[in-house]
Design a protein around this motif. Structure first.
Motif, PDB file in Angstrom:
ATOM      1  N   GLN A   1       0.823  -1.223   0.000  1.00  0.00           N
ATOM      2  CA  GLN A   1       0.000   0.000   0.000  1.00  0.00           C
ATOM      3  C   GLN A   1       0.844   1.255   0.000  1.00  0.00           C
ATOM      4  N   ASP A   2       1.936   1.219   0.797  1.00  0.00           N
ATOM      5  CA  ASP A   2       2.812   2.386   0.860  1.00  0.00           C
ATOM      6  C   ASP A   2       3.472   2.640  -0.496  1.00  0.00           C
ATOM      7  N   LEU A   3       3.885   1.558  -1.168  1.00  0.00           N
ATOM      8  CA  LEU A   3       4.516   1.731  -2.484  1.00  0.00           C
ATOM      9  C   LEU A   3       3.516   2.238  -3.516  1.00  0.00           C
ATOM     10  N   THR A   4       2.268   1.794  -3.413  1.00  0.00           N
ATOM     11  CA  THR A   4       1.232   2.292  -4.318  1.00  0.00           C
ATOM     12  C   THR A   4       1.061   3.800  -4.138  1.00  0.00           C
ATOM     13  N   ARG A   5       1.049   4.247  -2.861  1.00  0.00           N
ATOM     14  CA  ARG A   5       0.910   5.690  -2.602  1.00  0.00           C
ATOM     15  C   ARG A   5       2.129   6.465  -3.094  1.00  0.00           C
ATOM     16  N   TYR A   6       3.310   5.853  -2.922  1.00  0.00           N
ATOM     17  CA  TYR A   6       4.532   6.507  -3.401  1.00  0.00           C
ATOM     18  C   TYR A   6       4.465   6.702  -4.919  1.00  0.00           C
ATOM     19  N   LEU A   7       4.064   5.652  -5.632  1.00  0.00           N
ATOM     20  CA  LEU A   7       4.023   5.727  -7.095  1.00  0.00           C
ATOM     21  C   LEU A   7       3.020   6.779  -7.564  1.00  0.00           C
ATOM     22  N   ALA A   8       1.883   6.843  -6.882  1.00  0.00           N
ATOM     23  CA  ALA A   8       0.855   7.814  -7.263  1.00  0.00           C
ATOM     24  C   ALA A   8       1.335   9.233  -6.987  1.00  0.00           C
ATOM     25  N   GLY A   9       1.922   9.446  -5.815  1.00  0.00           N
ATOM     26  CA  GLY A   9       2.311  10.792  -5.386  1.00  0.00           C
ATOM     27  C   GLY A   9       3.584  11.282  -6.058  1.00  0.00           C
ATOM     28  N   SER A  10       4.671  10.561  -5.870  1.00  0.00           N
ATOM     29  CA  SER A  10       5.978  11.055  -6.302  1.00  0.00           C
ATOM     30  C   SER A  10       6.270  10.785  -7.759  1.00  0.00           C
ATOM     31  N   GLU A  11       5.750   9.681  -8.291  1.00  0.00           N
ATOM     32  CA  GLU A  11       6.088   9.319  -9.669  1.00  0.00           C
ATOM     33  C   GLU A  11       4.919   9.562 -10.629  1.00  0.00           C
ATOM     34  N   GLN A  12       3.766   9.986 -10.073  1.00  0.00           N
ATOM     35  CA  GLN A  12       2.574  10.238 -10.919  1.00  0.00           C
ATOM     36  C   GLN A  12       2.188   9.004 -11.731  1.00  0.00           C
ATOM     37  N   ILE A  13       2.362   7.835 -11.132  1.00  0.00           N
ATOM     38  CA  ILE A  13       2.001   6.592 -11.814  1.00  0.00           C
ATOM     39  C   ILE A  13       0.851   5.956 -11.042  1.00  0.00           C
ATOM     40  N   SER A  14      -0.316   5.798 -11.685  1.00  0.00           N
ATOM     41  CA  SER A  14      -1.370   5.101 -10.959  1.00  0.00           C
ATOM     42  C   SER A  14      -1.161   3.603 -11.149  1.00  0.00           C
ATOM     43  N   SER A  15      -1.133   2.920 -10.020  1.00  0.00           N
ATOM     44  CA  SER A  15      -0.733   1.522 -10.051  1.00  0.00           C
ATOM     45  C   SER A  15      -1.370   0.761  -8.906  1.00  0.00           C
ATOM     46  N   ALA A  16      -1.259  -0.557  -8.987  1.00  0.00           N
ATOM     47  CA  ALA A  16      -1.591  -1.407  -7.857  1.00  0.00           C
ATOM     48  C   ALA A  16      -0.380  -2.298  -7.625  1.00  0.00           C
ATOM     49  N   VAL A  17       0.030  -2.418  -6.370  1.00  0.00           N
ATOM     50  CA  VAL A  17       1.183  -3.253  -6.036  1.00  0.00           C
ATOM     51  C   VAL A  17       0.696  -4.409  -5.170  1.00  0.00           C
ATOM     52  N   LEU A  18       1.049  -5.633  -5.549  1.00  0.00           N
ATOM     53  CA  LEU A  18       0.704  -6.814  -4.760  1.00  0.00           C
ATOM     54  C   LEU A  18       2.000  -7.497  -4.354  1.00  0.00           C
ATOM     55  N   LEU A  19       2.143  -7.791  -3.062  1.00  0.00           N
ATOM     56  CA  LEU A  19       3.360  -8.440  -2.571  1.00  0.00           C
ATOM     57  C   LEU A  19       2.980  -9.598  -1.670  1.00  0.00           C
ATOM     58  N   GLY A  20       3.750 -10.666  -1.703  1.00  0.00           N
ATOM     59  CA  GLY A  20       3.456 -11.794  -0.825  1.00  0.00           C
ATOM     60  C   GLY A  20       4.694 -12.572  -0.441  1.00  0.00           C
TER      61      GLY A  20
END
Ligand SMILES: [Zn+2]
Length: 283
Positions: A132-151
């Motif tokens: 979730q934190d990486l998704t917010r980083y990508l949206a905010g700092s990199e202007q990339i809308s994305s979904a990140v899944l990690l397991g």
């Protein structure tokens, strides 16, 4: 590439990389889980943010208030990753990974050594998990809308499976395809459950069932590994910061040992090595 070019999917199977980290750094299961997610995230980000620069790396520094303390994960475009956990064996091992990391700050550094100024940005760690934190980083700092899944799936005898997927939505993506992909992601079983049963390629096929996608270029595939870039020279370098008096003190105590925080490798320096630094420091 998915939905006729509306999306890009990057997937990483990191079981071996995370298991190597667990063994080298003596990580407790919850620390393996946290660092495994961070390592996988850094590998995915290094590929996602690749601006055709051969040596680009991404460093994630998680500074949460949880018992694990500072967590660092670093990866480059070539697929090499390494990491560090300040408290690899927390007292309460029953904590879930989110609480073990806690809330605080996430710093993302990306750069292209040796030249080029690193690009650094910071966001808050909100305790909702690394993905979730990486998704917010990508949206905010990199202007990339994305979904990140990690397991990461831990077993008593080690890491059974680890991996991640990042789905990037391009600005021209249609609302229908966004809707379709979002629904698939929302209803997909947890990634670690899927990774336990199948390879990452099949996980992608399962998560995106009903969406159209194809692999655009198999030359894009890179082998992933836990690789530390430390060397005797790099280990010795920080000792040059000590004053001549402090170095003299070390010499009196005989051998000096420096342990690499990323791989546990031990470097022993003898009197002569320190004397060489000493004469430089005196000059
Ligand atoms: Zn090392």
């Amino acid at each position: 590439m998915a939905e006729g070019g509306d999306f890009r999917i990057i997937a990483a199977q990191t079981t071996h990389t995370v298991e190597t980290a667990r063994q080298l750094l003596d990580l407790a299961p919850v620390a393996t889980d946290a660092l495994g997610r961070a390592l996988t995230g850094s590998l995915l980000l290094a590929r996602l943010l690749d601006k055709n620069v051969k040596h680009q790396y991404v460093t994630l520094r998680l500074e949460g208030d949880g018992p694990l303390g500072i967590i660092i994960a670093e990866a480059n475009v070539a697929g090499a990753a390494r990491g560090y956990v300040a408290n690899p064996v927390p007292q309460d091992e029953t904590l879930d990974v989110r609480r073990a990391i806690g809330r605080g700050l996430l710093t993302v550094v990306r750069g292209t050594p040796p030249a080029g100024k690193p690009y650094t940005s910071q966001i808050t760690l909100e305790g909702g998990g690394v993905a979730q934190d990486l998704t917010r980083y990508l949206a905010g700092s990199e202007q990339i809308s994305s979904a990140v899944l990690l397991g990461v799936l831990n077993r008593r005898d080690g890491v059974a499976a680890a991996g991640g997927i990042v789905i990037q939505s391009f600005p021209h993506a249609s609302e229908e395809s966004i809707d379709r992909v979002e629904k698939r992601i929302k209803h997909a079983p947890p990634l670690s459950t899927l990774l336990q049963k199948m390879r990452i390629e099949d996980v992608v096929a399962t998560v995106f069932e009903g969406c159209s996608y194809k692999q655009i270029d198999s030359s894009f595939n890179v082998p992933l590994s836990y690789t530390c870039t430390c060397s005797p020279e790099r280990a010795l370098a920080p000792l040059a910061l000590f004053t001549p008096d402090e170095l003299r003190d070390m010499i009196e105590h005989g051998e000096t040992e420096v342990v690499c925080q990323f791989c546990g490798r031990k470097y022993r320096f003898e009197k002569d090595d320190l004397l060489a630094l000493h004469s430089k420091a005196d000059a």
